[in-house]
Design a protein around this motif. Structure first.
Motif, PDB file in Angstrom:
ATOM      1  N   LEU A 195       0.690  -1.279  -0.036  1.00 34.31           N
ATOM      2  CA  LEU A 195       0.218   0.073  -0.104  1.00 34.31           C
ATOM      3  C   LEU A 195       0.958   1.301  -0.005  1.00 34.31           C
ATOM      4  O   LEU A 195       0.439   2.446  -0.518  1.00 34.31           O
ATOM      5  CB  LEU A 195      -0.929  -0.071   1.239  1.00 34.31           C
ATOM      6  CG  LEU A 195      -1.919  -1.105   1.348  1.00 34.31           C
ATOM      7  CD1 LEU A 195      -2.927  -1.079   2.634  1.00 34.31           C
ATOM      8  CD2 LEU A 195      -3.004  -1.151   0.119  1.00 34.31           C
ATOM      9  N   LEU A 196       2.260   1.141   0.392  1.00 34.25           N
ATOM     10  CA  LEU A 196       2.912   2.350   0.609  1.00 34.25           C
ATOM     11  C   LEU A 196       3.894   2.519  -0.443  1.00 34.25           C
ATOM     12  O   LEU A 196       4.840   3.157  -0.373  1.00 34.25           O
ATOM     13  CB  LEU A 196       3.625   2.405   2.054  1.00 34.25           C
ATOM     14  CG  LEU A 196       2.577   2.704   3.236  1.00 34.25           C
ATOM     15  CD1 LEU A 196       3.260   2.375   4.479  1.00 34.25           C
ATOM     16  CD2 LEU A 196       1.852   4.164   3.090  1.00 34.25           C
ATOM     17  N   ARG A 197       3.987   1.551  -1.500  1.00 38.42           N
ATOM     18  CA  ARG A 197       5.108   1.630  -2.448  1.00 38.42           C
ATOM     19  C   ARG A 197       4.628   2.859  -3.418  1.00 38.42           C
ATOM     20  O   ARG A 197       3.778   3.163  -3.790  1.00 38.42           O
ATOM     21  CB  ARG A 197       4.822   0.207  -3.375  1.00 38.42           C
ATOM     22  CG  ARG A 197       5.907   0.341  -4.618  1.00 38.42           C
ATOM     23  CD  ARG A 197       5.815  -0.965  -5.548  1.00 38.42           C
ATOM     24  NE  ARG A 197       6.062  -2.063  -4.909  1.00 38.42           N
ATOM     25  CZ  ARG A 197       5.882  -3.175  -5.271  1.00 38.42           C
ATOM     26  NH1 ARG A 197       5.358  -3.259  -6.805  1.00 38.42           N
ATOM     27  NH2 ARG A 197       6.244  -4.405  -4.942  1.00 38.42           N
ATOM     28  N   GLY A 198       5.724   3.732  -3.450  1.00 39.84           N
ATOM     29  CA  GLY A 198       5.613   4.662  -4.416  1.00 39.84           C
ATOM     30  C   GLY A 198       4.960   5.933  -3.635  1.00 39.84           C
ATOM     31  O   GLY A 198       4.945   6.853  -4.056  1.00 39.84           O
ATOM     32  N   ALA A 199       4.911   5.851  -2.172  1.00 43.79           N
ATOM     33  CA  ALA A 199       4.210   6.858  -1.531  1.00 43.79           C
ATOM     34  C   ALA A 199       5.162   7.628  -1.069  1.00 43.79           C
ATOM     35  O   ALA A 199       6.585   7.711  -1.315  1.00 43.79           O
ATOM     36  CB  ALA A 199       3.698   6.369  -0.269  1.00 43.79           C
ATOM     37  N   ASP A 200       4.969   9.249  -0.900  1.00 38.56           N
ATOM     38  CA  ASP A 200       5.720  10.193  -0.470  1.00 38.56           C
ATOM     39  C   ASP A 200       6.288   9.773   0.722  1.00 38.56           C
ATOM     40  O   ASP A 200       6.071   9.123   1.751  1.00 38.56           O
ATOM     41  CB  ASP A 200       4.867  11.434  -0.115  1.00 38.56           C
ATOM     42  CG  ASP A 200       5.874  12.665   0.277  1.00 38.56           C
ATOM     43  OD1 ASP A 200       6.064  12.986   1.539  1.00 38.56           O
ATOM     44  OD2 ASP A 200       5.983  13.417  -0.601  1.00 38.56           O
ATOM     45  N   PRO A 201       7.858  10.052   0.763  1.00 43.43           N
ATOM     46  CA  PRO A 201       8.753   9.789   1.916  1.00 43.43           C
ATOM     47  C   PRO A 201       8.246  10.267   3.098  1.00 43.43           C
ATOM     48  O   PRO A 201       8.582   9.682   4.229  1.00 43.43           O
ATOM     49  CB  PRO A 201      10.147  10.396   1.533  1.00 43.43           C
ATOM     50  CG  PRO A 201      10.208  10.346  -0.095  1.00 43.43           C
ATOM     51  CD  PRO A 201       8.635  10.657  -0.396  1.00 43.43           C
ATOM     52  N   ASN A 202       7.428  11.545   3.172  1.00 40.78           N
ATOM     53  CA  ASN A 202       7.102  11.907   4.621  1.00 40.78           C
ATOM     54  C   ASN A 202       6.191  10.912   4.963  1.00 40.78           C
ATOM     55  O   ASN A 202       6.144  10.623   6.195  1.00 40.78           O
ATOM     56  CB  ASN A 202       6.590  13.213   4.364  1.00 40.78           C
ATOM     57  CG  ASN A 202       7.596  14.520   4.147  1.00 40.78           C
ATOM     58  OD1 ASN A 202       8.614  14.351   4.526  1.00 40.78           O
ATOM     59  ND2 ASN A 202       7.300  15.172   3.144  1.00 40.78           N
ATOM     60  N   LEU A 203       5.270  10.452   4.102  1.00 37.97           N
ATOM     61  CA  LEU A 203       4.263   9.505   4.610  1.00 37.97           C
ATOM     62  C   LEU A 203       4.799   8.184   5.364  1.00 37.97           C
ATOM     63  O   LEU A 203       4.622   7.677   6.219  1.00 37.97           O
ATOM     64  CB  LEU A 203       3.348   9.119   3.546  1.00 37.97           C
ATOM     65  CG  LEU A 203       2.054   7.932   3.746  1.00 37.97           C
ATOM     66  CD1 LEU A 203       1.260   8.480   4.951  1.00 37.97           C
ATOM     67  CD2 LEU A 203       1.182   7.874   2.831  1.00 37.97           C
ATOM     68  N   THR A 204       5.783   7.684   4.411  1.00 41.87           N
ATOM     69  CA  THR A 204       6.307   6.262   4.781  1.00 41.87           C
ATOM     70  C   THR A 204       6.938   6.483   6.006  1.00 41.87           C
ATOM     71  O   THR A 204       7.097   5.753   7.051  1.00 41.87           O
ATOM     72  CB  THR A 204       7.093   5.828   3.650  1.00 41.87           C
ATOM     73  OG1 THR A 204       8.088   6.593   3.281  1.00 41.87           O
ATOM     74  CG2 THR A 204       6.272   5.432   2.390  1.00 41.87           C
ATOM     75  N   SER A 205       7.950   7.634   6.011  1.00 39.67           N
ATOM     76  CA  SER A 205       8.760   8.004   7.490  1.00 39.67           C
ATOM     77  C   SER A 205       7.668   7.989   8.548  1.00 39.67           C
ATOM     78  O   SER A 205       8.282   7.500   9.758  1.00 39.67           O
ATOM     79  CB  SER A 205       9.586   9.150   7.057  1.00 39.67           C
ATOM     80  OG  SER A 205      10.501   8.714   6.055  1.00 39.67           O
TER      81      SER A 205
END
Length: 242
Positions: free
Chosen positions: A184-194
């Protein structure tokens, strides 16, 4: 995704191992407490260096701090609700679960493990590979948790087959959480994944300080502090030597 799910299953499988040990080869409460403290120390080290360091490096202090506080608050509120619903003694070995609610115990145990599994999946996105020290930390911390809880559930009147099915289901849910966390988080913004990585860190730290360490100290006494420190040093050393 399948790699993340595999490592989530590896980490969660120790719940079943701990359950088998608790049902058929139970250790003394003091030994279980010392192992729990060792695993807690390993997890604290891994949370600091494998989760928070990566979250800070990828997105800065705002995302890391915000995620950490939100994760802590979410676990606190969820744990409070589970406790009031009858899941307060879900990790105890004295049979206190007989006074609680079976659904609340199951939900509480699942809530304890999901943040760790999501963190495994997100760590693949952040670093391109699973942090094996973190997986080892989760694996180690799960054993005394399920061992102690299995002894208590058995004393509370639950059949061994039901107890082992519970740990099997939670291990499979851990695998699914790790895989979905990656997908679900592949390609998501780094701020979101972090932020999510730090969210998991906050939930894990709150879980350790509010459940595992107090229960370990109650059964193991002052030696728990030493065991926790040894666990922290072990994970710290393995991470840097590796």
């Amino acid at each position: 995704m399948w790699t993340a799910a595999f490592w989530g299953l590896v980490a969660g499988a120790s719940l079943l191992l701990g359950g088998l040990l608790g049902l058929y080869a139970p250790a003394s409460r003091r030994v279980v407490a010392l192992i729990m403290a060792l695993g807690s120390g390993v997890l604290v080290s891994s949370v600091a260096f494998d989760l928070m360091d990566e979250a800070y490096g990828a997105a800065g202090l705002d995302a890391a701090a915000g995620g950490l506080l939100l994760g802590a608050a979410a676990f606190f509120l969820g744990d409070l609700a589970i406790n009031r619903a009858g899941g307060l003694h879900r990790k105890r070995s004295g049979g206190q679960q007989a006074q609680g609610s079976a659904p609340a115990i199951v939900l509480g145990t699942l809530m304890d493990g999901i943040p760790e599994s999501v963190a495994i999946g997100v760590s693949l996105l952040a670093g391109g590979k699973v942090g094996w020290v973190f997986v080892a930390a989760v694996f180690l911390s799960n054993i005394p948790e399920s061992l102690s809880a299995s002894v208590g559930l058995k004393r509370a009147g639950h059949a061994p087959r039901q107890i082992l099915l519970l740990w099997t289901a939670i291990a499979l849910a851990s695998a699914a959480a790790a895989g979905l966390g990656f997908a679900l988080l592949r390609g998501a913004d780094p701020n979101l994944t972090s932020g999510i990585q730090a969210f998991a860190a906050g939930a894990i730290l709150t879980m350790l300080s509010s459940t595992m360490l107090p229960e370990a100290f109650e059964e193991g006494g002052p030696a728990i502090g030493l065991a926790t420190t040894v666990g922290f040093l072990l994970a710290f050393s393995l991470r840097h030597l590796g």
